[in-house]
Each structure stands twice: as C-alpha cells, then as structure tokens.
Motif scaffolding. Structure first.
Motif, PDB file in Angstrom:
ATOM      1  N   GLU A 135       0.832  -1.207   0.000  1.00 31.93           N
ATOM      2  CA  GLU A 135       0.000   0.000   0.000  1.00 31.93           C
ATOM      3  C   GLU A 135       0.869   1.262   0.000  1.00 31.93           C
ATOM      4  O   GLU A 135       0.604   2.220  -0.724  1.00 31.93           O
ATOM      5  N   GLU A 136       1.930   1.265   0.797  1.00 33.08           N
ATOM      6  CA  GLU A 136       2.835   2.414   0.854  1.00 33.08           C
ATOM      7  C   GLU A 136       3.570   2.603  -0.477  1.00 33.08           C
ATOM      8  O   GLU A 136       3.727   3.724  -0.957  1.00 33.08           O
ATOM      9  N   ASP A 153       1.142   4.212  -2.860  1.00 36.34           N
ATOM     10  CA  ASP A 153       0.963   5.645  -2.558  1.00 36.34           C
ATOM     11  C   ASP A 153       2.153   6.457  -3.050  1.00 36.34           C
ATOM     12  O   ASP A 153       1.977   7.531  -3.636  1.00 36.34           O
TER      13      ASP A 153
END
Length: 112
Positions: A25-26, A29
């Motif tokens: 997820e990071e 992003d």
C-alpha cells in the motif's frame, strides 16, 4: 498431522499478508505521488503551486485573482512567442501581463 500443517500454513499466510499488505500500500501511494509530481513538470498539466513555479521560470508571476487556466494560457503564450524588439505582439503581451489586463489590441500610429 495434516491439521497442524494446515494451521501453520494458514498462520504463515496471515503473517505474510499482515506484513506485506501495508508495504504494498505504501509503495502504491509513493508511486502515485511520484507520477503526480512528474506530470506537474509539463505546463499543460501543471496546476496550483507547480504552475506558479513554472511561472517563475518564465519570469511571469500570477496576477491577483487569476485562475489556473488563464495563467497557464498566459505562460503557454509566453513560451510560444519569443521576445522581440517592439513588435505588435510584444506590446499586446506586455499589456496582458499587467494586473487586470485581460485583452489587448495594438493600433499603428495614425491608423483609425
């Protein structure tokens, strides 16, 4: 024995998911932020503070109350035309760059 292996296998999958998902997820992003920053370097796509930074490069600051679209068009006009030595387009551009200048028209001296 098979039940123990299945429980261990499931717990290992849960651990990898719990650790791997936040990392993925990071990364996603960060990739989106990088792409946004990359696209902001192109004048037709820039907005906000990125558009203002491009204006500094061209030596044109944003007029008070000027929208992104109007400012972007002024910057594009500046990029498309080079400074001359007093041509009609130069006078029109200088008039538009004044605060409150929206349109301009240049007439030859003695012309009606």
């Amino acid at each position: 024995m098979a039940q123990v292996e299945r429980r261990v296998s499931e717990s290992v999958r849960v651990i990898f998911y719990d650790l791997g998902y936040p990392i993925a997820e990071e990364i996603s992003d960060q990739q989106q932020l990088f792409e946004y920053g990359f696209l902001q370097r192109f004048l037709p796509l820039a907005d906000g503070e990125f558009l203002d930074a491009t204006g500094v490069f061209f030596g044109l600051s944003r007029n008070e109350g000027e929208t992104d679209d109007a400012y972007r068009q002024r910057l594009i006009d500046r990029a498309r035309t080079e400074e001359g030595d007093g041509r009609r387009q130069d006078y029109e551009r200088w008039a538009r760059n004044v605060d409150g200048g929206r349109r301009s028209r240049c007439h030859r001296e003695g012309a009606a």
